[in-house]
Motif scaffolding. Sequence first.
Motif, PDB file in Angstrom:
ATOM      1  N   ASP A 179       0.825  -1.206   0.000  1.00 60.02           N
ATOM      2  CA  ASP A 179       0.000   0.000   0.000  1.00 60.02           C
ATOM      3  C   ASP A 179       0.862   1.260   0.000  1.00 60.02           C
ATOM      4  N   ASP A 183      -2.231   2.219   4.397  1.00 58.45           N
ATOM      5  CA  ASP A 183      -3.072   1.073   4.737  1.00 58.45           C
ATOM      6  C   ASP A 183      -4.352   1.167   3.923  1.00 58.45           C
ATOM      7  N   ARG A 184      -4.647   0.148   3.142  1.00 63.44           N
ATOM      8  CA  ARG A 184      -5.850   0.173   2.307  1.00 63.44           C
ATOM      9  C   ARG A 184      -7.138   0.047   3.117  1.00 63.44           C
ATOM     10  N   ARG A 185      -7.001  -0.355   4.370  1.00 62.65           N
ATOM     11  CA  ARG A 185      -8.171  -0.391   5.250  1.00 62.65           C
ATOM     12  C   ARG A 185      -8.521   1.024   5.705  1.00 62.65           C
ATOM     13  N   HIS A 199      -7.791   7.332   9.263  1.00 57.91           N
ATOM     14  CA  HIS A 199      -7.073   6.508   8.295  1.00 57.91           C
ATOM     15  C   HIS A 199      -5.558   6.674   8.443  1.00 57.91           C
ATOM     16  N   LYS A 373      -1.605   5.417  -5.121  1.00 57.61           N
ATOM     17  CA  LYS A 373      -1.420   4.088  -4.536  1.00 57.61           C
ATOM     18  C   LYS A 373      -1.900   3.986  -3.099  1.00 57.61           C
ATOM     19  N   THR A 374      -2.437   5.062  -2.545  1.00 57.41           N
ATOM     20  CA  THR A 374      -2.702   5.077  -1.102  1.00 57.41           C
ATOM     21  C   THR A 374      -4.174   5.278  -0.760  1.00 57.41           C
ATOM     22  N   ALA A 375      -5.057   4.754  -1.607  1.00 57.00           N
ATOM     23  CA  ALA A 375      -6.485   4.782  -1.288  1.00 57.00           C
ATOM     24  C   ALA A 375      -6.747   3.922  -0.041  1.00 57.00           C
ATOM     25  N   ALA A 384     -13.236   5.913  -1.981  1.00 50.78           N
ATOM     26  CA  ALA A 384     -12.385   4.821  -2.459  1.00 50.78           C
ATOM     27  C   ALA A 384     -11.635   5.157  -3.737  1.00 50.78           C
TER      28      ALA A 384
END
Length: 438
Positions: A179, A183-185, A199, A373-375, A384
Amino acid sequence: MLWLPSLRAGMNYRGGANGPRATSLARNWTRPDARTVHAWLSFPAVSNYSARRGHGFSRTTDVIVRRIREPRTTGRPRRYNIPSKKPSGDMQMFILSSQWKLALIVAAVAMAGVGWVLPASGDDQALRAEARLLLGALPDVPGEALDAPDTKLGRTLFWDVRLSLDGETACASCHLAEDWGADRRRYSPDARGKLTARHSQTVFNSMPQSALRWTGDRESGAHQAERSLTGSMGFDSAEEAVAALKRLGYEPEFRAAYPDDAQPVSPANYGRALQAYQATLVTPAPLDRFLDGDDDALTTEQKAGLKSFLHLGCADCHYGELLGGQSIEKFGVFKEYWTVTGSEKQDVGRFEVTGDEADRYKFRVPMLRNIAKTAPYFHDGSVAKLEDAVQIMADVQLGGRLDDQDAAAIVAFFDALTGQVPGHFSPPEEFPGGSESP
């Protein structure tokens, strides 16, 4: 009639655990109308790599005279402040040499309505010159920094899950290579099993920021890391964390990194080591190659996106080599942000830290390096898709959505901010005590 800046200056340094650090430049300007003009000044400062990272590397301090949109409502010229890179608001100033006073006067001419100092043509040379002034290329990391004892220690600490209450959580648990250091979460679990309030942002390129976390409540990477011991790592006290470090055999590594410290294993040195490692996580991208003179580094659409980014107002907040990370701004200037992001909670932002009503809904402006790259995006990870985030920002911060061509070009330009994941963003081969990667 030409309005010139009122110049007030004085040199001030802020010391502390991370050494001296040159503070930011502040100026009051008067201007007769509401024309929108950028004037960017970039000059070598006395601050250096050691001021934040413990190594010898010269940096550049950048100052922006921000674009002003507010209409003039009275006969008197309005006064505007250049925002400090330090989010606390007690703006401190540099003594300017004569050549920099001249540069400020040139900027004042621009603000008085003469227009852009740079040529307005759309060729690569003009675009590059403008982008160099408003943005800037990432600095190189000195080779010796990677081999420094504190950097090596910081790398080990970053990846060691044993240094947590549950024995399963490390800094790397919320900042993942896949990621790009984020963190994609939407929210990340900590060592107590609780989710973070906001986030998790990327650690890549993050150390030069004026402050860390969404509310700017951490002064530096060292400050953030030290506080994480009783935060994300779950320890009840800093003393408990120090005991764990000693039990796991870290004392020789701390002594090698901080040989002059009588008590090298300490929360402060834990933070310093992690800061030193994270400072080496720099990701040069196609934009940097373009700024260095490579016309082919950006596609035609990416160049159009860069131009739109500079001219439509994005760079008012997302400025400097990180394209952000240097100021605290209100999220939702023209519209309440949650009405378009779909956020479940109305996060009050920095107001939570200061209790100052003026800080309600204010957040540290995120840097845009590796943004593609950091959604997911925004403080709550509520959006998103990057395409949607771009239009939301235009809507709530600039006062209206972008046309499809501009929006698509800006998204394409954001791809040019993506660098390679650093090769040393990975666990060391061995951890203290002779154990392999936990």
